[in-house]
Design an enzyme around this catalytic site. Structure first.
Site, PDB file in Angstrom:
ATOM      1  N   HIS A   6       0.850  -1.195  -0.058  1.00 27.66           N
ATOM      2  CA  HIS A   6       0.024  -0.047   0.053  1.00 27.66           C
ATOM      3  C   HIS A   6       1.045   1.317  -0.053  1.00 27.66           C
ATOM      4  O   HIS A   6       1.820   1.332   0.578  1.00 27.66           O
ATOM      5  CB  HIS A   6      -0.986   0.006   1.258  1.00 27.66           C
ATOM      6  CG  HIS A   6      -2.039   0.977   1.106  1.00 27.66           C
ATOM      7  ND1 HIS A   6      -2.085   2.459   0.988  1.00 27.66           N
ATOM      8  CD2 HIS A   6      -3.236   0.694   0.892  1.00 27.66           C
ATOM      9  CE1 HIS A   6      -3.208   2.838   0.781  1.00 27.66           C
ATOM     10  NE2 HIS A   6      -4.023   1.755   0.799  1.00 27.66           N
ATOM     11  N   GLU A  54      -5.097   0.232  -7.260  1.00 27.49           N
ATOM     12  CA  GLU A  54      -5.270   1.319  -6.554  1.00 27.49           C
ATOM     13  C   GLU A  54      -4.396   2.491  -7.062  1.00 27.49           C
ATOM     14  O   GLU A  54      -3.179   2.461  -6.649  1.00 27.49           O
ATOM     15  CB  GLU A  54      -5.225   1.187  -5.094  1.00 27.49           C
ATOM     16  CG  GLU A  54      -6.150   0.235  -4.439  1.00 27.49           C
ATOM     17  CD  GLU A  54      -6.179   0.455  -2.888  1.00 27.49           C
ATOM     18  OE1 GLU A  54      -5.762   1.560  -2.473  1.00 27.49           O
ATOM     19  OE2 GLU A  54      -6.954  -0.470  -2.210  1.00 27.49           O
ATOM     20  N   GLY A  92      -7.589   8.493  -0.741  1.00 25.75           N
ATOM     21  CA  GLY A  92      -7.796   9.554  -0.069  1.00 25.75           C
ATOM     22  C   GLY A  92      -8.179  10.916  -0.871  1.00 25.75           C
ATOM     23  O   GLY A  92      -8.322  12.021  -0.527  1.00 25.75           O
ATOM     24  N   GLY A 148     -12.258   2.187   1.451  1.00 28.88           N
ATOM     25  CA  GLY A 148     -11.222   2.741   2.645  1.00 28.88           C
ATOM     26  C   GLY A 148     -12.495   3.401   3.607  1.00 28.88           C
ATOM     27  O   GLY A 148     -13.408   2.985   4.109  1.00 28.88           O
TER      28      GLY A 148
END
Ligand SMILES: O=C[C@H](O)COP(=O)(O)O
Length: 264
Positions: free
Chosen positions: A108, A175, A181, A243
């Site tokens: 990640h 991702e 985010g 998330g």
């Protein structure tokens, strides 16, 4: 040969439909319990089969017991690159496997940002997971919006494919770092093109692979991707990885329904 899932004592396939949620470091134990109460009740008929959550290590056994009966799998967000031995503070794949851990997230961008993890380290961890019957979820994707997705993902996946057995189960969370985010997920057309690329990069593996999309995903994201992938089914991921949106258990449940609806 299919890898053995020691926890279940039988050979199993990776699920076809995958809605996942990483709680990252957002939740207290009490928050996690409240989340599990809502999800546990809604999926108590076993309708959560194959869907999953990745939690911090201490929450793994708790979440596993809270979600009993839902069919959901529980994973974690990291593990040690070392085996059992003098590695203070580390959590080994062996311990996680004993606790029934099904998945581990690796690669990640947040771990690379916070701890400077390299792809060499990520590959070592993937090997440790895989050798212990834990399926690695490799977070792959381009750092910047105008990067070459094939070149970046190919380099990232080369590390992993060189480290885990060709027949091992693998999940890729595509991702793009620029969509994590963020205010919105990546555009559906971009996701479809990128997932098709990642599928192509994995096409010669004998082992089972699944691909999910993550990065500011929320209710509706999977439906949008499916609509954009009408002409290119190879570009439609096997599910979605939430998330922030998943912190609301009802939003997670909506994604479970969405993935199930779209894929039946
Ligand atoms: O693993 C999950 C992703 O990093 C997505 O996080 P986010 O939905 O908060 O952007």
């Amino acid at each position: 040969m299919r890898p053995r899932d020691d926890r279940r004592g039988s050979l199993v396939s990776l699920p076809r439909n995958l809605a996942g949620f990483s709680s990252k470091a957002y939740q207290s134990v009490a928050d996690a319990r409240r989340w599990a109460e809502v999800v546990g009740e809604a999926l108590s008929d076993g309708r959560g089969e194959g869907h999953y959550i990745c939690v911090p290590h201490p929450v793994l056994p708790l979440m596993t017991s809270w979600l009993a009966g839902t069919g959901m799998d529980v994973g974690v967000q990291d593990l040690s690159r070392f085996g059992p031995g003098p590695h203070t503070g580390d959590v080994t794949a062996e311990v996680l496997a004993e606790l029934g851990c099904r998945y581990v997230m690796l690669g990640h961008p947040e771990r690379r940002r916070d701890y400077g993890e390299t792809w060499e380290t990520v590959a070592e961890k993937a090997a440790r997971a895989s050798e212990n019957g834990i399926v690695p979820i490799i977070i792959a994707g381009e750092p910047n919006r105008d990067d070459d997705v094939r070149a970046v993902c190919s380099e990232q996946l080369d590390y992993i494919l060189g480290a885990v057995a060709p027949e091992a189960d693998l999940m890729i969370a595509y991702e793009p770092a620029w969509a994590i985010g963020a205010a919105d997920a990546a555009p559906p057309e971009h996701i479809v093109a990128s997932v098709a690329t990642v599928r192509d990069l994995l096409s010669n593996r004998p082992g089972e692979s699944r691909i999910v999309y993550g990065g500011s995903a929320k209710s509706g994201t999977y439906t949008d991707i499916v609509a954009a992938g009408t002409e290119d089914p190879m570009g439609v991921p096997d599910g979605v990885f939430l998330g922030r949106a998943g912190l609301d258990p009802h939003a997670f449940l909506a994604s479970v329904d969405e993935v199930e609806r779209a894929r039946h």
